[in-house]
Design a protein around this motif. Sequence first.
Motif, PDB file in Angstrom:
ATOM      1  N   LYS A 230       0.886  -1.251   0.001  1.00 52.04           N
ATOM      2  CA  LYS A 230      -0.098  -0.003   0.010  1.00 52.04           C
ATOM      3  C   LYS A 230       0.925   1.229   0.028  1.00 52.04           C
ATOM      4  O   LYS A 230       0.559   2.224  -0.725  1.00 52.04           O
ATOM      5  N   HIS A 231       1.942   1.176   0.776  1.00 47.81           N
ATOM      6  CA  HIS A 231       2.750   2.470   0.963  1.00 47.81           C
ATOM      7  C   HIS A 231       3.454   2.481  -0.432  1.00 47.81           C
ATOM      8  O   HIS A 231       3.713   3.537  -0.966  1.00 47.81           O
ATOM      9  N   LEU A 232       3.961   1.579  -1.164  1.00 47.65           N
ATOM     10  CA  LEU A 232       4.565   1.719  -2.454  1.00 47.65           C
ATOM     11  C   LEU A 232       3.592   2.164  -3.548  1.00 47.65           C
ATOM     12  O   LEU A 232       4.070   3.078  -4.146  1.00 47.65           O
ATOM     13  N   LEU A 233       2.447   1.480  -3.471  1.00 51.08           N
ATOM     14  CA  LEU A 233       1.511   2.161  -4.535  1.00 51.08           C
ATOM     15  C   LEU A 233       1.146   3.454  -4.296  1.00 51.08           C
ATOM     16  O   LEU A 233       0.958   4.253  -5.333  1.00 51.08           O
ATOM     17  N   ALA A 234       1.075   3.891  -3.051  1.00 50.57           N
ATOM     18  CA  ALA A 234       1.063   5.437  -2.781  1.00 50.57           C
ATOM     19  C   ALA A 234       1.838   6.264  -3.150  1.00 50.57           C
ATOM     20  O   ALA A 234       1.673   7.351  -3.831  1.00 50.57           O
ATOM     21  N   ALA A 235       3.338   6.237  -3.232  1.00 47.39           N
ATOM     22  CA  ALA A 235       4.268   6.665  -3.618  1.00 47.39           C
ATOM     23  C   ALA A 235       4.267   6.743  -5.109  1.00 47.39           C
ATOM     24  O   ALA A 235       4.459   7.557  -5.737  1.00 47.39           O
ATOM     25  N   GLY A 236       3.889   5.361  -5.772  1.00 46.80           N
ATOM     26  CA  GLY A 236       3.631   5.548  -7.251  1.00 46.80           C
ATOM     27  C   GLY A 236       2.703   6.369  -7.851  1.00 46.80           C
ATOM     28  O   GLY A 236       2.674   6.824  -8.790  1.00 46.80           O
TER      29      GLY A 236
END
Length: 254
Positions: A230-236
Amino acid sequence: MDKKIAFLLLILVSVTGLFFLLVEPVAQPKKYLQFADQRMLLGIKNFWNVVSNLPLILLGICGVVMAWKRQLLHDNFSVTPVYLTLFTAVIFTGIGSIWFHLNPTNQTLFWDRLPMAVVFMSLLTALLAEYMGRPLQKILFYPLLLAGAGSVIYWHTTETLGRGDLRPYLLVQFLPILCMVMLMAISRSQFTRSRDILVILFCYGLAKLTEYLDQQIFAATTLISGHTLKHLLAAGAILILLKMLWLREEIVNR
């Protein structure tokens, strides 16, 4: 009032009213604080859920620098620094999330959600003004920021009183998505690359899905949890927003 604006406001008010009428108060689920991946590395509790916020912080810093240097294409008034506020809030969202994951409680979660609400409301203001008219920035920016912050304060206050209610915060998260889709359906941006917004919404939706499937994803992979994803997709999503603002061009003949 422009008919498109009136139509959009009518839909949003109707959805909000129906939501509060039909949905009972939503308390913070106790299992929300029980993350699948609680591994400690380098003396850091919940290591991967902590360090996966670093891309978000770095992208927020890039956004602030680029906004300050006027390298991002937008149509903001100087008195409504929408994107500067947005990317500053992205930085504090990453910091707040690190603070939360080092000690997951409702008290630390407050500092994760507060800047996140500012991100949602800033983006909503920017897109409303971009699609519906520049003057909306002055009318909506600060009231929407207060509404976003107020939703988190309301949740935290009700949670402290033993009758937690997430409904206003849920609206702050999901009403902007409805609003963005409707904006793209009934109006046009004055800039190119508007389809990037759909990619941003897709990344956000995927982030919410992986958050919900936290345990299942970690059980299946044994390497990474849904919450870390979730954190990585939010950064994406923030990376795509930054790229959109950097590369897009103004449409001269709309």
